[in-house]
Each structure stands twice: as structure tokens, then as C-alpha cells.
Design a protein around this motif. Structure first.
Motif, short mmCIF file in Angstrom:
data_model
loop_
_atom_site.label_atom_id
_atom_site.label_comp_id
_atom_site.label_asym_id
_atom_site.label_seq_id
_atom_site.Cartn_x
_atom_site.Cartn_y
_atom_site.Cartn_z
N LEU A 46 0.84 -1.19 0.00
CA LEU A 46 0.00 0.00 0.00
C LEU A 46 0.88 1.24 0.00
CD1 LEU A 46 -2.71 -1.00 2.60
CD2 LEU A 46 -2.96 -0.87 0.14
N ILE A 47 0.34 2.32 -0.52
CA ILE A 47 1.09 3.57 -0.60
C ILE A 47 0.89 4.34 0.71
CG2 ILE A 47 1.32 5.75 -1.85
CD1 ILE A 47 0.33 4.26 -4.33
N ILE A 48 1.95 4.82 1.26
CA ILE A 48 2.06 5.69 2.44
C ILE A 48 1.81 4.95 3.75
CG2 ILE A 48 1.25 7.77 3.61
CD1 ILE A 48 0.69 8.99 0.92
N VAL A 49 0.60 4.43 4.01
CA VAL A 49 0.28 3.83 5.30
C VAL A 49 -0.48 2.52 5.10
CG1 VAL A 49 0.24 6.00 6.58
CG2 VAL A 49 -1.84 5.18 5.50
N GLY A 50 -0.73 1.82 6.19
CA GLY A 50 -1.42 0.54 6.14
C GLY A 50 -2.93 0.68 6.16
N PRO A 51 -3.62 -0.48 6.15
CA PRO A 51 -5.09 -0.48 6.10
C PRO A 51 -5.76 0.22 7.27
CG PRO A 51 -4.22 -2.68 5.67
CD PRO A 51 -3.08 -1.83 6.08
N GLY A 52 -5.24 0.06 8.48
CA GLY A 52 -5.86 0.68 9.65
C GLY A 52 -5.85 2.20 9.59
N ILE A 53 -4.72 2.76 9.17
CA ILE A 53 -4.62 4.22 9.08
C ILE A 53 -5.51 4.75 7.95
CG2 ILE A 53 -3.05 6.16 8.71
CD1 ILE A 53 -2.69 4.73 11.40
N TRP A 54 -5.57 4.02 6.83
CA TRP A 54 -6.47 4.43 5.75
C TRP A 54 -7.92 4.41 6.23
CZ3 TRP A 54 -5.61 7.33 1.91
CH2 TRP A 54 -4.40 7.31 1.22
N CYS A 55 -8.26 3.43 7.05
CA CYS A 55 -9.62 3.34 7.59
C CYS A 55 -9.92 4.53 8.49
CB CYS A 55 -9.78 2.03 8.36
SG CYS A 55 -11.40 1.83 9.12
#
Length: 101
Positions: A53-62
Motif C-alpha cells: 500500500l502507498i504511504i500507510v497501512g489499512p488501519g490508518i487508511w480506515c
């Protein structure tokens, strides 16, 4: 004096309707943010299995989508599913027809 009380009654009712519409708008906005955050999280989990993923992981995108809503979801989509992402290949527009001479 009766006209003033009728006007105040109307304005009071109008204020209550305005407040109800405001509360309804806030509830709808929160629900939309939650739905988009869940969708982005599920997609980020799926993408994280196949590529980074670009920049951050799934939790931060959420969390970012939960706070930013539709605009953050659009940014996520543009970064991970559009041609802005270098991992997305551009489809060939050339045809493979053979010409008979």
C-alpha cells in the motif's frame, strides 16, 4: 397580540424543523463516513496481500476515511486503483489484427 403569538409559534416550529434536519444530516454524514471507511479498509486488506500500500497501512487508511469521508476515499482510490499508481499497467490500445496483402 394574537398575531405575535401565531408568528412566534410558526418560528418555533420552523426552528424545530431546522434542528431536526440538521441532526438528520449529521447522522447521514456519519453513516456515509462509516460505510466508506469499512469499504476502504476491506479493499486495503485485499490489496495488502498482493502489493504494498502507498504511504500507510489499512488501519490508518480506515481511520483517515472515517474522519475525511468521501474525499479521503477518493484519494485512496486515486492512489491505489488509478493510473497515478505506477503498479497499474496501461492497457494496450493496439489491435492484433493481421492484414492480408
Amino acid at each position: 397580540m394574537n398575531i405575535d403569538s401565531n408568528l412566534l409559534g410558526f418560528l418555533s416550529g420552523w426552528g424545530q424543523l431546522t434542528a431536526l434536519c440538521g441532526v438528520g444530516f449529521v447522522i447521514l454524514t456519519v453513516l456515509i463516513h462509516i460505510v466508506f471507511a469499512i469499504a476502504v479498509y476491506r479493499d486495503a486488506i485485499r490489496l495488502d496481500r498482493t502489493r504494498a500500500l502507498i504511504i500507510v497501512g489499512p488501519g490508518i487508511w480506515c481511520i483517515a476515511t472515517l474522519l475525511g469521508g468521501v474525499i479521503t476515499a477518493a484519494i485512496y482510490w486515486a492512489m491505489h486503483h488509478s493510473r497515478l499508481n505506477p503498479d497499474i499497467l496501461i492497457a494496450s490500445t493496439e489491435t492484433t489484427e493481421t492484414e492480408e496483402a
